[in-house]
Design an enzyme around this catalytic site. Structure first.
Site, short mmCIF file in Angstrom:
data_model
loop_
_atom_site.label_atom_id
_atom_site.label_comp_id
_atom_site.label_asym_id
_atom_site.label_seq_id
_atom_site.Cartn_x
_atom_site.Cartn_y
_atom_site.Cartn_z
N ARG A 53 -24.90 -0.05 -21.14
CA ARG A 53 -24.93 1.39 -21.41
C ARG A 53 -26.26 1.68 -22.10
O ARG A 53 -27.04 0.77 -22.37
CB ARG A 53 -23.72 1.89 -22.19
CG ARG A 53 -23.01 0.93 -23.09
CD ARG A 53 -23.85 0.44 -24.24
NE ARG A 53 -24.38 1.56 -25.01
CZ ARG A 53 -25.46 1.53 -25.74
NH1 ARG A 53 -26.18 0.41 -25.84
NH2 ARG A 53 -25.87 2.58 -26.41
N ARG A 90 -22.27 7.28 -13.88
CA ARG A 90 -22.32 8.02 -15.15
C ARG A 90 -23.23 9.23 -14.95
O ARG A 90 -24.36 9.09 -14.49
CB ARG A 90 -22.83 7.13 -16.30
CG ARG A 90 -21.82 6.01 -16.62
CD ARG A 90 -22.07 5.39 -17.97
NE ARG A 90 -21.79 6.31 -19.05
CZ ARG A 90 -22.17 6.10 -20.32
NH1 ARG A 90 -22.83 4.99 -20.63
NH2 ARG A 90 -21.87 6.96 -21.26
N GLN A 202 -20.66 2.94 -30.86
CA GLN A 202 -21.87 2.16 -30.52
C GLN A 202 -22.77 1.94 -31.73
O GLN A 202 -23.56 1.02 -31.74
CB GLN A 202 -22.67 2.87 -29.41
CG GLN A 202 -21.97 2.96 -28.08
CD GLN A 202 -21.30 4.31 -27.92
OE1 GLN A 202 -20.78 4.87 -28.88
NE2 GLN A 202 -21.30 4.83 -26.71
N ASP A 243 -30.46 10.74 -23.66
CA ASP A 243 -30.04 10.37 -22.30
C ASP A 243 -30.68 11.26 -21.25
O ASP A 243 -30.75 10.91 -20.07
CB ASP A 243 -28.52 10.45 -22.19
CG ASP A 243 -27.90 9.38 -23.07
OD1 ASP A 243 -27.76 9.63 -24.29
OD2 ASP A 243 -27.62 8.28 -22.56
O1 MRU Z 1 -22.71 6.37 -23.90
P1 MRU Z 1 -23.90 5.49 -24.16
O2 MRU Z 1 -23.61 4.33 -25.05
O3 MRU Z 1 -24.58 5.08 -22.87
O4 MRU Z 1 -24.87 6.44 -24.93
C1 MRU Z 1 -26.11 5.97 -25.38
C2 MRU Z 1 -26.86 6.97 -26.13
O5 MRU Z 1 -26.45 8.09 -26.32
C3 MRU Z 1 -28.22 6.57 -26.57
O6 MRU Z 1 -28.55 7.18 -27.77
C4 MRU Z 1 -29.17 7.02 -25.47
O7 MRU Z 1 -28.84 6.41 -24.24
C5 MRU Z 1 -30.57 6.78 -25.77
S1 MRU Z 1 -30.90 5.14 -25.47
C6 MRU Z 1 -32.25 4.46 -25.57
#
Ligand code: MRU
Length: 365
Positions: A53, A90, A202, A243
């Site tokens: 992720r 996703r 996370q 993202d």
């Molecule tokens: O749902 P996730 O764990 O994929 O979300 C990750 C995030 O929101 C991070 O902050 C984002 O991907 C930036 S990563 C370098």
């Protein structure tokens, strides 16, 4: 980065030349397990189940997923199918679309017989570039951290981050955590407030694990604590990943980022966002209205998984059996709340002019 003295990336080609290895991030921080991906379905499942992720890593894994698909069937139809299957995994992180479009554009020019090898090579190239880009983000962020630390003499610089934008979210180094690692390695005294980042935690599981392995002082806090800390002068700067960032500088990131930006704005705390240019969606202007927000299974809110005293992993219920839960994965922080965007080409204003000046080649493509 190193795990128990061994240098790892988050995704790498398997020794058999036909598979791809990943770290199963759903088992961290309790277990460090690597798993092989052999097929397109394996790659799609790994992204959907969040074994991998983080926006940049999702993109690179998808690129390798295309290579795995073409190793089984190098036809145009298989290429189109692989892109469609992976794109649906996703919805929010735009690096996924970026990587798939780059792979398709390159592979369409390659004869089917040579496609699998070309796809593995291109995916490897994207992975290598991601490492270089993250490292450059770290270097530009380091300059900012130096300046901030000079304004806090005699005490550690206090940094707050949300979710995981570390090396686990990229191929190596990370985005928001890259400046933290570079600053720490340069001897700048710092301490990181780590938002736990419900519902999947996370921050508590991945960011805390990464920082701990690197020796960076940090404290995990509940998501609602940031405003209190900022009101009391206990945060010098916030830094997060993203993202998807619009051409106008609106920043989509893990749910709760917006509330941190509001609290930072109210308390005069700088709020930085670190991102590779592959996270910029040049086609969008209005993040709040135009970015698709992933809605995930309510079970991530109603239940929680953790380690038992005996070392096993167990999932328990948090809510009454009949309560339903809504689970929005991301939110959008308007550009006006962002102090600066830390990119591989420097720190730029969160605005169309700021981004276009740094990336004229992409803005006008
Ligand atoms: O749902 P996730 O764990 O994929 O979300 C990750 C995030 O929101 C991070 O902050 C984002 O991907 C930036 S990563 C370098």
């Amino acid at each position: 980065m190193k795990v128990d003295g061994v240098a790892y990336r988050t995704v790498w080609p398997g020794a058999d030349g036909a598979s791809v290895e990943i770290i199963d991030q759903t088992l961290l921080p309790h277990r460090f397990v690597t798993v092989p991906l052999h097929t397109l379905d394996d790659a799609a499942r790994a992204i959907r189940a969040m074994q991998v992720r983080g926006a940049p890593l999702i993109g690179v894994t998808a690129a390798y997923g295309v290579a795995l698909a073409l190793a089984a069937d190098p036809s145009d139809t298989a290429l189109a199918n692989a892109a469609a299957v992976l794109a649906a995994t996703r919805p929010t992180a735009v690096n996924l679309r970026w990587a798939l479009e780059r792979m398709a554009a390159h592979l369409r020019t390659v004869a089917p017989a040579d496609r699998a090898a070309a796809a593995f090579a291109e995916a490897g190239q994207i992975a290598d570039e991601d490492v270089a880009v993250s490292s450059a983000i770290g270097d530009y962020g380091l300059a900012l951290f130096r300046e901030a630390a000079s304004k806090a003499p005699g005490r550690p610089l206090q940094v707050l981050t949300h979710c995981n934008a570390g090396w686990l979210a990229t191929v190596d180094w990370g985005t928001a955590l890259a400046p933290i690692y570079k600053a720490f390695d340069a001897g700048i005294a710092l301490h990181v407030w780590v938002d736990e980042t419900r519902p999947r935690n996370q921050g508590a599981s991945l960011t805390a694990w990464e920082l701990g392995r690197h020796g960076v002082p940090h404290t995990v806090i509940v998501d609602n604590a940031g405003g209190h800390l900022m009101q009391h002068g206990r945060v010098d700067l916030c830094i997060v990943g993203t993202d998807r960032t619009t051409a106008t500088g609106d920043v989509c990131n893990k749910i709760g980022t917006y509330l941190k930006a509001l609290a930072a704005h109210d308390n005069g705390v700088p709020f930085y966002v670190a991102l590779p240019s592959s996270t910029i969606d040049w086609r969008l202007d209005d993040g709040v209205r135009e970015i698709p927000i992933e809605e995930r299974d309510g079970r991530e809110v109603t239940h929680i998984t953790g380690a038992t005293a005996g070392g096993g992993l167990e999932t328990v219920a948090l809510t009454p059996e009949r309560s339903t839960a809504a689970n929005f994965g991301f939110d959008v922080t308007p550009a006006r709340l962002v102090t600066g965007l830390i990119t591989e080409r420097g720190v730029v204003a969160a605005s169309r002019a700021g981004l276009a000046a740094a990336f004229p080649d992409q803005a006008n493509a």
